[in-house]
Write a protein that holds these residues in place. Structure first.
Motif, PDB file in Angstrom:
ATOM      1  N   MET A   1       0.846  -1.202   0.000  1.00  0.00           N
ATOM      2  CA  MET A   1       0.000   0.000   0.000  1.00  0.00           C
ATOM      3  C   MET A   1       0.884   1.256   0.000  1.00  0.00           C
ATOM      4  N   VAL A   3       0.823   5.267   0.927  1.00  0.00           N
ATOM      5  CA  VAL A   3       0.007   6.228   1.668  1.00  0.00           C
ATOM      6  C   VAL A   3       0.662   7.599   1.616  1.00  0.00           C
ATOM      7  N   ASN A 317       8.275   1.591   3.506  1.00  0.00           N
ATOM      8  CA  ASN A 317       6.994   0.869   3.638  1.00  0.00           C
ATOM      9  C   ASN A 317       5.869   1.578   2.881  1.00  0.00           C
ATOM     10  N   VAL A 319       5.005   4.841   2.980  1.00  0.00           N
ATOM     11  CA  VAL A 319       4.303   5.933   3.665  1.00  0.00           C
ATOM     12  C   VAL A 319       5.104   7.231   3.529  1.00  0.00           C
ATOM     13  N   GLU A 361      -8.564   3.320   6.382  1.00  0.00           N
ATOM     14  CA  GLU A 361      -7.682   2.135   6.268  1.00  0.00           C
ATOM     15  C   GLU A 361      -6.215   2.564   6.154  1.00  0.00           C
ATOM     16  N   GLU A 362      -5.995   3.733   5.588  1.00  0.00           N
ATOM     17  CA  GLU A 362      -4.602   4.201   5.469  1.00  0.00           C
ATOM     18  C   GLU A 362      -4.051   4.552   6.846  1.00  0.00           C
ATOM     19  N   ASP A 364      -4.940   3.118   9.590  1.00  0.00           N
ATOM     20  CA  ASP A 364      -4.683   1.832  10.248  1.00  0.00           C
ATOM     21  C   ASP A 364      -3.387   1.204   9.727  1.00  0.00           C
ATOM     22  N   TYR A 365      -3.164   1.323   8.430  1.00  0.00           N
ATOM     23  CA  TYR A 365      -1.943   0.768   7.826  1.00  0.00           C
ATOM     24  C   TYR A 365      -0.711   1.463   8.407  1.00  0.00           C
ATOM     25  N   ASP A 368      -0.085   0.316  11.917  1.00  0.00           N
ATOM     26  CA  ASP A 368       0.521  -1.030  11.909  1.00  0.00           C
ATOM     27  C   ASP A 368       2.006  -0.954  11.572  1.00  0.00           C
ATOM     28  N   LYS A 369       2.327  -0.151  10.567  1.00  0.00           N
ATOM     29  CA  LYS A 369       3.724  -0.051  10.138  1.00  0.00           C
ATOM     30  C   LYS A 369       4.580   0.582  11.228  1.00  0.00           C
TER      31      LYS A 369
END
Ligand code: PLP
Length: 379
Positions: A1, A3, A317, A319, A361-362, A364-365, A368-369
């Motif tokens: 993903m 972001v 990752n 972002v 969702e971004e 949340d991603y 998580d990262k």
């Protein structure tokens, strides 16, 4: 993903803005200064855009000057004002954008003005008593204070600052680059002589902005050359950029409440996720609703090992966020804003900034990262 959480640096272009600009770029290529029909067509588009911007800000088209962006508008407001009114003193803060800081320093180095910096608390709020004292003791002053800080998001009460400045007959310029298109500025009720906007901060094109000069104030020519911008700024106008700016601002105003609610939810989700999952996390600047720009969140990470690699690790990752200003080699040089509020130098400050195109969702991603990257240091 992938972001993109760096919307305070620049925002993606709104496709509707692009569609509005496309025919201007392809078909309406006339020079707006030409008197033939191709030129007149382009001129009409510029004046229509000027009227749109003026109406949104509740001002008159004669108060709007298009520029190449926020930097030029800030430079122009300060330099032209000092010159036109023979000002001797600038009151500002150490956490302004460089467009204000460097312009003020240059005028001070040339011996034209003295620059005073307002006392700040550790969230970046200005000390209003200090402002009062500086205004009382210095006639011929200009106050230049931003509406929202671009790194930490703390908002200044520009209504109160403007009122105080007017009690002492001082001129007030506010760098509104980060709030234009995100807050409804009503120039009629605001005691602020100079406001600025930059289209790429509200889903418009890069390289175009504007300066609003209150009709009670006069400025001279700021770019020598032809007679464009009512004889103040020479140079063939960026027609498609100006049209795109007006369209982007129109969309921003029409969807403002909805976007504010949506983006605030993203920011709140990020704040609570960080608090729940990263022990010792804190925030730079004031994060309370109403005191903070809803698009910006500056996170202060505890001094874990390898914290200086955090931005890099987020980047690999997928972002995109930001830290201090980057120097030419790409390394970060620290932040004059975090230094200005005396943030702990051992803690890593990272700015996440959101837009209408981001998704829960971004958030949340990214959470998580962050946990994944910091986990080894947190145990
Ligand atoms: N002022 C502030 C507060 C900003 O955030 C920026 C851009 O980052 C500017 C001025 C400069 O605007 P521009 O990029 O349009 O020159």
């Amino acid at each position: 993903m992938k972001v993109y959480f760096d919307n305070a640096a620049t925002t993606p272009l709104d496709p509707e803005v692009f569609e509005t600009m496309r025919p201007i770029m392809l078909d309406m290529f006339g020079n707006p200064s030409s008197t033939h029909s191709h030129g007149r067509e382009a001129r009409t588009k510029i004046e229509h855009a000027r009227r749109t911007v003026a109406e949104l800000l509740n001002t008159s088209p004669s108060e709007i000057f298009f520029t190449s962006g926020g930097t030029e508008a800030d430079n122009t407001a300060i330099t032209c004002c000092v010159e036109a009114y023979d000002l001797k003193h600038i009151i500002t803060t150490e956490i302004e954008h460089k467009a204000v800081l460097e312009t003020s320093r240059k005028l001070e180095n040339s011996g034209k003005v003295k620059v005073s910096y307002l006392e700040l608390d550790d969230e970046g709020h200005i000390n209003m008593d200090h402002l009062n004292e500086l205004l009382k003791n210095n006639s011929r002053s200009m106050v230049s204070i931003m509406h929202a800080n671009n790194e930490i998001g703390t908002l200044n009460d520009i209504n109160a600052i403007g009122e105080m400045a007017s009690q002492y007959d001082a001129i007030f310029h506010s760098d509104t680059v980060q709030t234009m298109g995100h807050f409804a500025h009503d120039t009629e009720s605001l005691n602020c002589h100079f406001l600025v906007g930059s289209a790429h901060k509200f889903h418009g094109p890069k390289g175009v902005g504007f300066l609003r000069v209150c009709k009670s104030k006069k400025i001279g020519r700021f770019v020598e050359g032809g007679g464009q911008e009512r004889n103040h700024r020479g140079g063939t106008e960026n027609v498609h950029g100006i049209v795109g700016l007006a369209k982007a601002l129109e969309i921003a105003y029409s969807e403002m409440n909805e976007h504010e609610r949506y983006i605030r939810n993203l920011k709140d989700r990020m704040i609570s996720g960080l608090k729940d999952r990263i022990p010792g996390v804190a925030f730079n600047g004031d994060i309370r609703d109403g005191y903070s720009l809803y698009t910006v969140l500056n996170v202060s990470f505890p001094p874990f090992e390898d914290n200086d690699m955090l931005l890099f690790n987020l980047d690999i990752n997928g972002v995109s966020a930001s830290g201090g200003s980057a120097c030419n080699s790409g390394a970060t040089m620290g932040s004059h804003v975090l230094n200005g509020i005396k943030a702990d130098p051992d803690r890593q400050g990272i700015r996440f900034s959101f837009s209408k195109y981001n998704k829960p969702e971004e958030v949340d991603y990214v959470l998580d990262k962050l946990v994944e990257i910091l986990q080894p240091a947190m145990v």
